[in-house]
Design a protein around this motif. Structure first.
Motif, PDB file in Angstrom:
ATOM      1  N   ASN A  64      10.370  -6.047   5.142  1.00 11.47           N
ATOM      2  CA  ASN A  64       9.176  -5.352   5.651  1.00 11.47           C
ATOM      3  C   ASN A  64       8.614  -6.165   6.813  1.00 11.47           C
ATOM      4  OD1 ASN A  64       5.883  -4.524   5.027  1.00 11.47           O
ATOM      5  ND2 ASN A  64       7.429  -2.919   5.045  1.00 11.47           N
ATOM      6  N   ASP A 127       0.420  -3.653   9.234  1.00  9.37           N
ATOM      7  CA  ASP A 127       0.687  -4.280   7.937  1.00  9.37           C
ATOM      8  C   ASP A 127       2.182  -4.250   7.662  1.00  9.37           C
ATOM      9  OD1 ASP A 127       0.457  -2.818   4.623  1.00  9.37           O
ATOM     10  OD2 ASP A 127       1.117  -4.835   5.235  1.00  9.37           O
ATOM     11  N   ALA A 128       2.797  -5.436   7.847  1.00 11.73           N
ATOM     12  CA  ALA A 128       4.229  -5.607   7.562  1.00 11.73           C
ATOM     13  C   ALA A 128       4.407  -6.742   6.563  1.00 11.73           C
ATOM     14  CB  ALA A 128       5.002  -5.889   8.854  1.00 11.73           C
ATOM     15  N   LEU A 129       3.487  -6.816   5.586  1.00 11.58           N
ATOM     16  CA  LEU A 129       3.523  -7.920   4.614  1.00 11.58           C
ATOM     17  C   LEU A 129       4.531  -7.636   3.507  1.00 11.58           C
ATOM     18  CD1 LEU A 129      -0.315  -8.663   4.425  1.00 11.58           C
ATOM     19  CD2 LEU A 129       1.456 -10.019   5.596  1.00 11.58           C
ATOM     20  N   TYR A 130       4.317  -6.515   2.809  1.00 15.73           N
ATOM     21  CA  TYR A 130       5.245  -6.142   1.726  1.00 15.73           C
ATOM     22  C   TYR A 130       5.526  -4.652   1.806  1.00 15.73           C
ATOM     23  CZ  TYR A 130       3.636 -10.624  -0.038  1.00 15.73           C
ATOM     24  OH  TYR A 130       3.327 -11.942  -0.138  1.00 15.73           O
ATOM     25  N   LEU A 159       3.469  -0.363   7.423  1.00 11.15           N
ATOM     26  CA  LEU A 159       4.900  -0.075   7.556  1.00 11.15           C
ATOM     27  C   LEU A 159       5.487   0.168   6.173  1.00 11.15           C
ATOM     28  CD1 LEU A 159       6.140  -2.539  10.325  1.00 11.15           C
ATOM     29  CD2 LEU A 159       4.902  -0.373  10.504  1.00 11.15           C
ATOM     30  N   VAL A 161       5.120   0.985   3.191  1.00  8.28           N
ATOM     31  CA  VAL A 161       4.230   1.043   2.010  1.00  8.28           C
ATOM     32  C   VAL A 161       2.998   0.194   2.328  1.00  8.28           C
ATOM     33  CG1 VAL A 161       4.023   0.576  -0.476  1.00  8.28           C
ATOM     34  CG2 VAL A 161       6.265   1.130   0.494  1.00  8.28           C
ATOM     35  N   PRO A 162       1.781   0.643   2.041  1.00 10.62           N
ATOM     36  CA  PRO A 162       0.637  -0.271   2.216  1.00 10.62           C
ATOM     37  C   PRO A 162       0.830  -1.464   1.282  1.00 10.62           C
ATOM     38  CG  PRO A 162      -0.100   1.873   1.372  1.00 10.62           C
ATOM     39  CD  PRO A 162       1.377   1.942   1.523  1.00 10.62           C
ATOM     40  N   SER A 163       0.749  -2.655   1.843  1.00 16.19           N
ATOM     41  CA  SER A 163       1.049  -3.859   1.042  1.00 16.19           C
ATOM     42  C   SER A 163       0.104  -3.967  -0.144  1.00 16.19           C
ATOM     43  CB  SER A 163       0.939  -5.098   1.929  1.00 16.19           C
ATOM     44  OG  SER A 163       1.894  -5.012   2.963  1.00 16.19           O
TER      45      SER A 163
HETATM   46  K     K Z   1       3.660  -2.897   4.413  1.00 15.31           K
END
Ligand code: K
Ligand SMILES: NC(=O)C1=CN([C@@H]2O[C@H](COP(=O)(O)OP(=O)(O)OC[C@H]3O[C@@H](n4cnc5c(N)ncnc54)[C@H](O)[C@@H]3O)[C@@H](O)[C@H]2O)[C@H](O)CC1
Length: 495
Positions: A64, A127-130, A159, A161-163
Motif C-alpha cells: 500500500n 493515505d498509503a499507510l495500510y 489508497l 482501503v482507508p488505513s
Molecule cells: K490506505
C-alpha cells in the motif's frame, strides 16, 4: 451494461487471488500493477480536486505504501509539490522497496515521520499507510499519524482501503483514516461497504487497472452490491385481491405508533389489503389516523384465528412487547405457517424460544445488531466485528432470509448468498424506521416476491427513500418522511 464485476464484492483473499491471477496468469508484474494503481489514484485525485497542487503522501511499510511512493513520483513529475512521510526506514527487496527507491531517485525526498512531528503543509493528504494487509489495530506511531491526518481539516484520499479499516469486515479494530474518497484497486472489498466503513471511506471508486474482463469472469465473488430496482408496473386489470393481504400483529400498550407505521408502509408498498391485530385501546386512533387499515382488537390468540384465515402474509413484532399477551400472539402467528416477517420483539421472543423455519416457508428476519446478538447468543461487539459472518450464521441457523440492519445493511440467505445495501444514512437511525421496513417487506411478499427478493428490494427501496428524505437534512428525519419518496420510487418516478 457495466461490467458484472462492478457490483461484485470480494474478500481480501479473493482480491489477492485476482492479483495473483493478473501476475501469474496474465504475466503482469506486481510492480506494474502498483504503477497502474498509483496512476489510477492520481487520476482520481486530479478529477476530484483539480485545483490541488500541494500534497502529502503517507506511506506504510508494505505494498500500500508502494502505491503511495509511485503516486508521489507521478505527482512530482506532473509538477506537484510533494511531501512524502514514511512510517519505516527503507528495507527489503520487494515491490514497495523498489517503488520507494524510484520515488527518491526521481527527486522526491522521503522523510521518516516521528510521533509528535507536525504534518507538512498540504492541500490534500494521501493515505498509503495500510491496505488489505492490516492485521491488527494500528499501533504507534501509525495511530498518531492517522489521528493527525484526520484532524488536519484537509481532504484525504485513501489508497485501496482507508488505513485502519478491516477490508474483510468493515470493522475498525483501532483508529482509522476518515477519507473523503477511497480509490480501491482490482476488486471491491466487501468490508468497504458496511459497518464502520461508510464513516471511513468517503466516496468509493473502483479502479480495474486496465485488466481484461476475463480476470473477473473466472472469479466467484463473496457478495454483491444491491442495484436500484422497483416493482414491475401494475397490470391494468389489477385488483386488491391480487396484491395479497398483510396482517400486522403488535402494538402493545403504549406502542400503537409502531403498528401504524408498519401497516401504513405495507399499504404504500402496494399490499392489496392490510389488517392490524393489536390492543383494543389503539383502534380509535388507528382508524382515525389511517382508515385504509383494517384495525382489529386482538386480546388473545382466539381473536387471531379469523384474521389468520384471511391473511396471506404476516408481519409480527412492531411494538409487540415480550409479555404474556405478545408472546401468545407470537406463538399463534408462528404456527400459522404463512409467509412471515419477524422484527423487533418478534425477534427477541425468537431468541428466547429459538426454532428453525421450514425451508419452503418464506421468512424474513430483520434484526438490528443488538437483536442479532441476542439471536446468536453473543454480544453486539462480536456482531460488529464480522457482520458478514453474523448475518450468514443467522440465515443458516433459522432457515430464513436475514436483514442485518445498520450502516450497509446486509441481506443473507441460507447457504451463503449475500447482498450489501449501498444506500441509507445516519438520519435513519431513529424510531419507526424499522417498522416501515417490516411493512415494506411484508407488502412485497404479499405481491408475490420470494423472501430473498422481498428483503433485497425492500431494503433498497427503504434506504433510497431515506436518502431522498435526508436531502432536507439528516437531523429531524422521521420515519413518516420516507413514505412520500417511497411512493415515488415504487412508481419509478425517481431515478
Ligand atoms: K490506505
Ligand atoms: N500485486 C498486488 O498484490 C497489489 C497490491 N496492491 C497494494 O498492496 C496492498 C496490500 O499490501 P500488503 O503489503 O499486503 O499490506 P499493506 O501494505 O496493506 O500493509 C503493510 C504491512 O503492514 C503490516 N501491518 C499490518 N497491520 C499493521 C498494523 N496494525 N501495525 C503495523 N503494521 C501492520 C503488515 O506486515 C503488512 O504487510 C493493497 O492494499 C494495495 O494497496 C496494489 O495496489 C495492486 C497490486
Amino acid at each position: 451494461m457495466t461490467a458484472p464485476h462492478r457490483h461484485a464484492l470480494y474478500t481480501v483473499a479473493q482480491v489477492r487471488a485476482l492479483d495473483r491471477a493478473a501476475i501469474d496468469g496474465l504475466g503482469i508484474p506486481g510492480y506494474e500493477l502498483m504503477r497502474r494503481a498509483a496512476a489510477a489514484a492520481f487520476a482520481a485525485l486530479r478529477r476530484h480536486w483539480p485545483q490541488v497542487r500541494r500534497i502529502a503522501v503517507h506511506c506504510g511499510p508494505g505494498n500500500n505504501g508502494g502505491d503511495g511512493f509511485l503516486l508521489a513520483l507521478q505527482a512530482h513529475e506532473a509538477g506537484f509539490e510533494v511531501r512524502v512521510l514514511a512510517l519505516a526506514d527503507a528495507s527489503g527487496e520487494g515491490d514497495a522497496a523498489r517503488a520507494r527507491a524510484a520515488c527518491e531517485r526521481g527527486g522526491v525526498a522521503v522523510r521518516r515521520w516521528r510521533e509528535g512531528e507536525p504534518l507538512p503543509e498540504a492541500e490534500l493528504h494521501v493515505d498509503a499507510l495500510y491496505g488489505t494487509g492490516l492485521s491488527r489495530p494500528p499501533g504507534a506511531p501509525a495511530s498518531a499519524l492517522i489521528e493527525a491526518i484526520n484532524a488536519s481539516g484537509v481532504p484525504i484520499l485513501a489508497l485501496d482501503v482507508p488505513s485502519g479499516l478491516d477490508a474483510d469486515t468493515g470493522h475498525c479494530p483501532g483508529v482509522a483514516v476518515r477519507a473523503d474518497l477511497t480509490v480501491s484497486f482490482i476488486g471491491a472489498k466487501r468490508g468497504l461497504h458496511t459497518g464502520q466503513a461508510p464513516a471511513c471511506t468517503g466516496r468509493v471508486e473502483l479502479a480495474t487497472l486496465g485488466l481484461p474482463e476475463t480476470l473477473w469472469q473466472a472469479a466467484v465473488p463473496d457478495a454483491h452490491l444491491l442495484q436500484p430496482a422497483t416493482l414491475p408496473p401494475r397490470p391494468r386489470d389489477a385488483h386488491k385481491g391480487r396484491s395479497g393481504h398483510v396482517l400486522v400483529i403488535g402494538g402493545d400498550h403504549g406502542t400503537a405508533g409502531a403498528i401504524r407505521l408498519c401497516g401504513e408502509a405495507a399499504l404504500r408498498a402496494g399490499a392489496g389489503l392490510v389488517s392490524v391485530a393489536t390492543r383494543a385501546g389503539h383502534l380509535p386512533a388507528l382508524n382515525a389516523a389511517r382508515p385504509e387499515l383494517m384495525a382489529h382488537a386482538a386480546d388473545g390468540p382466539q381473536a387471531l384465528e379469523p384474521l389468520l384465515a384471511r391473511a396471506t402474509v404476516l408481519a409480527v413484532g412492531p411494538g409487540l412487547g415480550q409479555g404474556a399477551w405478545g408472546h401468545a400472539l407470537w406463538l399463534t402467528a408462528l404456527d400459522a405457517s404463512l409467509p412471515l416477517v419477524l422484527d423487533a420483539d418478534g425477534l427477541n421472543l425468537l431468541a428466547r424460544e429459538p426454532r428453525r423455519f421450514q425451508h419452503d416457508r418464506p421468512v424474513v428476519l430483520t434484526p438490528h445488531p443488538g437483536e442479532a446478538a441476542r439471536l446468536l447468543g453473543c454480544d453486539t461487539a462480536t456482531v460488529g466485528r464480522d457482520r458478514f459472518a453474523a448475518a450468514r450464521s443467522l440465515a443458516d441457523h433459522f432457515g430464513a432470509v436475514v436483514v442485518l440492519k445498520g450502516a450497509g445493511s446486509l441481506i443473507a440467505a441460507p447457504g451463503g448468498r449475500l447482498d450489501v445495501c449501498p444506500w441509507g444514512n445516519p438520519g435513519m437511525a431513529s424510531g419507526g424506521m424499522g417498522d416501515l421496513l417490516t411493512g415494506i417487506i411484508a407488502a412485497l411478499l404479499a405481491q408475490g416476491c420470494s423472501a430473498w427478493q422481498a428483503a433485497g428490494l425492500g431494503v433498497g427501496l427503504h434506504a433510497r427513500a431515506g436518502d431522498r428524505a435526508a436531502r432536507e437534512g439528516e437531523r429531524g428525519l422521521l420515519a413518516g418522511d420516507l413514505l412520500a419518496p417511497l411512493r415515488r420510487l415504487l412508481n419509478g418516478l425517481d431515478a
